[in-house]
Design a protein around this motif. Structure first.
Motif, PDB file in Angstrom:
ATOM      1  N   ASN A 230      -1.946  19.062 -12.848  1.00 11.24           N
ATOM      2  CA  ASN A 230      -2.164  17.638 -12.617  1.00 11.24           C
ATOM      3  C   ASN A 230      -1.776  17.283 -11.177  1.00 11.24           C
ATOM      4  O   ASN A 230      -0.699  17.619 -10.729  1.00 11.24           O
ATOM      5  N   MET A 231      -2.674  16.606 -10.496  1.00  8.75           N
ATOM      6  CA  MET A 231      -2.473  16.318  -9.083  1.00  8.75           C
ATOM      7  C   MET A 231      -1.478  15.196  -8.896  1.00  8.75           C
ATOM      8  O   MET A 231      -1.417  14.254  -9.672  1.00  8.75           O
ATOM      9  N   SER A 232      -0.733  15.310  -7.817  1.00  8.55           N
ATOM     10  CA  SER A 232       0.166  14.231  -7.460  1.00  8.55           C
ATOM     11  C   SER A 232      -0.502  13.437  -6.350  1.00  8.55           C
ATOM     12  O   SER A 232      -0.928  14.012  -5.335  1.00  8.55           O
ATOM     13  N   ILE A 233      -0.671  12.140  -6.570  1.00  9.17           N
ATOM     14  CA  ILE A 233      -1.309  11.282  -5.572  1.00  9.17           C
ATOM     15  C   ILE A 233      -0.274  10.288  -5.065  1.00  9.17           C
ATOM     16  O   ILE A 233       0.383   9.607  -5.847  1.00  9.17           O
ATOM     17  N   ASP A 234      -0.099  10.253  -3.754  1.00 13.34           N
ATOM     18  CA  ASP A 234       0.903   9.378  -3.146  1.00 13.34           C
ATOM     19  C   ASP A 234       0.383   7.945  -3.148  1.00 13.34           C
ATOM     20  O   ASP A 234      -0.556   7.618  -2.429  1.00 13.34           O
ATOM     21  N   VAL A 235       0.989   7.105  -3.971  1.00 10.34           N
ATOM     22  CA  VAL A 235       0.510   5.722  -4.103  1.00 10.34           C
ATOM     23  C   VAL A 235       0.736   4.906  -2.840  1.00 10.34           C
ATOM     24  O   VAL A 235       0.121   3.854  -2.658  1.00 10.34           O
ATOM     25  N   ASN A 236       1.605   5.391  -1.948  1.00 13.17           N
ATOM     26  CA  ASN A 236       1.861   4.672  -0.700  1.00 13.17           C
ATOM     27  C   ASN A 236       0.892   5.039   0.414  1.00 13.17           C
ATOM     28  O   ASN A 236       1.009   4.523   1.519  1.00 13.17           O
ATOM     29  N   ALA A 237      -0.042   5.923   0.126  1.00 14.04           N
ATOM     30  CA  ALA A 237      -0.979   6.370   1.158  1.00 14.04           C
ATOM     31  C   ALA A 237      -2.381   5.850   0.882  1.00 14.04           C
ATOM     32  O   ALA A 237      -2.719   5.480  -0.237  1.00 14.04           O
ATOM     33  N   LYS A 238      -3.205   5.854   1.941  1.00  8.44           N
ATOM     34  CA  LYS A 238      -4.632   5.621   1.814  1.00  8.44           C
ATOM     35  C   LYS A 238      -5.305   6.984   2.066  1.00  8.44           C
ATOM     36  O   LYS A 238      -4.713   7.863   2.698  1.00  8.44           O
ATOM     37  N   TYR A 239      -6.530   7.135   1.590  1.00  8.95           N
ATOM     38  CA  TYR A 239      -7.176   8.449   1.641  1.00  8.95           C
ATOM     39  C   TYR A 239      -8.579   8.387   2.248  1.00  8.95           C
ATOM     40  O   TYR A 239      -9.318   7.432   2.022  1.00  8.95           O
ATOM     41  N   ALA A 240      -8.924   9.439   2.984  1.00 11.43           N
ATOM     42  CA  ALA A 240     -10.280   9.601   3.507  1.00 11.43           C
ATOM     43  C   ALA A 240     -11.088  10.434   2.514  1.00 11.43           C
ATOM     44  O   ALA A 240     -10.513  11.213   1.749  1.00 11.43           O
ATOM     45  N   ALA A 241     -12.405  10.266   2.535  1.00 13.69           N
ATOM     46  CA  ALA A 241     -13.279  11.036   1.649  1.00 13.69           C
ATOM     47  C   ALA A 241     -13.119  12.537   1.895  1.00 13.69           C
ATOM     48  O   ALA A 241     -13.339  13.349   1.001  1.00 13.69           O
ATOM     49  N   SER A 242     -12.688  12.905   3.116  1.00 16.00           N
ATOM     50  CA  SER A 242     -12.486  14.313   3.470  1.00 16.00           C
ATOM     51  C   SER A 242     -11.095  14.825   3.061  1.00 16.00           C
ATOM     52  O   SER A 242     -10.691  15.902   3.478  1.00 16.00           O
ATOM     53  N   HIS A 243     -10.362  14.024   2.266  1.00 17.63           N
ATOM     54  CA  HIS A 243      -9.088  14.422   1.617  1.00 17.63           C
ATOM     55  C   HIS A 243      -7.839  14.364   2.492  1.00 17.63           C
ATOM     56  O   HIS A 243      -6.789  14.856   2.099  1.00 17.63           O
ATOM     57  N   GLU A 244      -7.945  13.751   3.669  1.00 18.62           N
ATOM     58  CA  GLU A 244      -6.720  13.497   4.433  1.00 18.62           C
ATOM     59  C   GLU A 244      -6.074  12.205   3.920  1.00 18.62           C
ATOM     60  O   GLU A 244      -6.762  11.290   3.487  1.00 18.62           O
ATOM     61  N   TYR A 245      -4.741  12.150   3.999  1.00 21.48           N
ATOM     62  CA  TYR A 245      -4.074  10.885   3.695  1.00 21.48           C
ATOM     63  C   TYR A 245      -3.534  10.263   4.967  1.00 21.48           C
ATOM     64  O   TYR A 245      -3.295  10.953   5.971  1.00 21.48           O
ATOM     65  N   ALA A 246      -3.331   8.943   4.908  1.00 22.54           N
ATOM     66  CA  ALA A 246      -2.738   8.182   6.000  1.00 22.54           C
ATOM     67  C   ALA A 246      -1.699   7.275   5.374  1.00 22.54           C
ATOM     68  O   ALA A 246      -2.019   6.430   4.543  1.00 22.54           O
ATOM     69  N   ARG A 247      -0.434   7.490   5.733  1.00 18.53           N
ATOM     70  CA  ARG A 247       0.660   6.713   5.150  1.00 18.53           C
ATOM     71  C   ARG A 247       1.391   5.976   6.269  1.00 18.53           C
ATOM     72  O   ARG A 247       1.930   6.599   7.183  1.00 18.53           O
ATOM     73  N   LEU A 248       1.385   4.658   6.199  1.00 19.37           N
ATOM     74  CA  LEU A 248       2.007   3.840   7.236  1.00 19.37           C
ATOM     75  C   LEU A 248       3.519   3.815   7.036  1.00 19.37           C
ATOM     76  O   LEU A 248       4.006   3.469   5.956  1.00 19.37           O
ATOM     77  N   GLU A 249       4.251   4.224   8.071  1.00 18.78           N
ATOM     78  CA  GLU A 249       5.715   4.226   8.024  1.00 18.78           C
ATOM     79  C   GLU A 249       6.236   3.598   9.305  1.00 18.78           C
ATOM     80  O   GLU A 249       6.274   4.256  10.342  1.00 18.78           O
ATOM     81  N   GLY A 250       6.584   2.322   9.234  1.00 21.77           N
ATOM     82  CA  GLY A 250       7.157   1.648  10.398  1.00 21.77           C
ATOM     83  C   GLY A 250       6.254   1.641  11.612  1.00 21.77           C
ATOM     84  O   GLY A 250       6.700   1.931  12.713  1.00 21.77           O
ATOM     85  N   GLY A 251       4.985   1.351  11.412  1.00 26.70           N
ATOM     86  CA  GLY A 251       4.052   1.252  12.528  1.00 26.70           C
ATOM     87  C   GLY A 251       3.421   2.577  12.943  1.00 26.70           C
ATOM     88  O   GLY A 251       2.506   2.606  13.762  1.00 26.70           O
ATOM     89  N   ILE A 252       3.909   3.663  12.384  1.00 30.89           N
ATOM     90  CA  ILE A 252       3.354   4.994  12.663  1.00 30.89           C
ATOM     91  C   ILE A 252       2.620   5.468  11.411  1.00 30.89           C
ATOM     92  O   ILE A 252       3.076   5.225  10.290  1.00 30.89           O
ATOM     93  N   VAL A 253       1.486   6.123  11.602  1.00 32.40           N
ATOM     94  CA  VAL A 253       0.725   6.640  10.466  1.00 32.40           C
ATOM     95  C   VAL A 253       0.985   8.141  10.316  1.00 32.40           C
ATOM     96  O   VAL A 253       0.765   8.910  11.256  1.00 32.40           O
ATOM     97  N   VAL A 254       1.500   8.525   9.158  1.00 32.45           N
ATOM     98  CA  VAL A 254       1.729   9.936   8.853  1.00 32.45           C
ATOM     99  C   VAL A 254       0.459  10.474   8.203  1.00 32.45           C
ATOM    100  O   VAL A 254      -0.080   9.871   7.271  1.00 32.45           O
ATOM    101  N   VAL A 255      -0.028  11.613   8.717  1.00 32.71           N
ATOM    102  CA  VAL A 255      -1.297  12.193   8.270  1.00 32.71           C
ATOM    103  C   VAL A 255      -1.073  13.593   7.724  1.00 32.71           C
ATOM    104  O   VAL A 255      -0.293  14.377   8.275  1.00 32.71           O
ATOM    105  N   GLY A 256      -1.770  13.903   6.643  1.00 28.81           N
ATOM    106  CA  GLY A 256      -1.754  15.249   6.082  1.00 28.81           C
ATOM    107  C   GLY A 256      -2.933  15.389   5.139  1.00 28.81           C
ATOM    108  O   GLY A 256      -3.860  14.578   5.195  1.00 28.81           O
ATOM    109  N   ILE A 257      -2.921  16.415   4.308  1.00 30.84           N
ATOM    110  CA  ILE A 257      -3.994  16.558   3.322  1.00 30.84           C
ATOM    111  C   ILE A 257      -3.441  16.337   1.918  1.00 30.84           C
ATOM    112  O   ILE A 257      -2.259  16.558   1.664  1.00 30.84           O
TER     113      ILE A 257
END
Length: 128
Positions: free
Chosen positions: A1-28
């Protein structure tokens, strides 16, 4: 079962973008790392480089395939995860935590609105 970070937004290409204090943390996403299998190499850009949303920022190589990585938002790279050089499997073990890839100073935060919510992403990957 996949874990999906509810605090992140996602691209169709499966990268996430999570806003943390004005900086966006990116990963897959957890889904992406599971599909890729054992990750053996991650190529990331240099700090200071500015890359537009939708453009390639690097490559992730697994035992199965190599995949391009795409910027979910435009901006300047303010940090890259150097830990992935010595331990690329961190992306497999904790994709949204220790396996993050970039920290980005976003040039246009409104681009976050174009990304999928965690709930919408869960639907696209069949996990909702």
């Amino acid at each position: 079962n996949m874990s999906i970070d509810v605090n992140a937004k996602y691209a169709a290409s499966h990268e996430y973008a999570r806003l943390e204090g004005g900086i966006v943390v990116v990963g897959i996403s957890d889904h992406a790392q599971a599909e890729l299998g054992d990750i053996v190499f991650v190529e990331l850009p240099a700090v200071g480089k500015t890359i537009a949303a939708g453009k390639t920022f690097g490559t992730v190589e697994s035992v199965k395939a190599a995949s391009d990585l795409y910027m979910p938002v435009s901006g300047a790279i303010v940090a890259v995860n150097d830990g992935l050089e010595g331990d690329p499997a961190l992306v497999n073990r904790e994709p949204s935590a220790g396996g993050w890839m970039l920290k980005v100073q976003p040039s246009n935060l409104a681009e976050m609105d174009a990304l999928m919510s965690a709930a919408d992403y869960a639907k696209t990957v069949g996990e909702a």
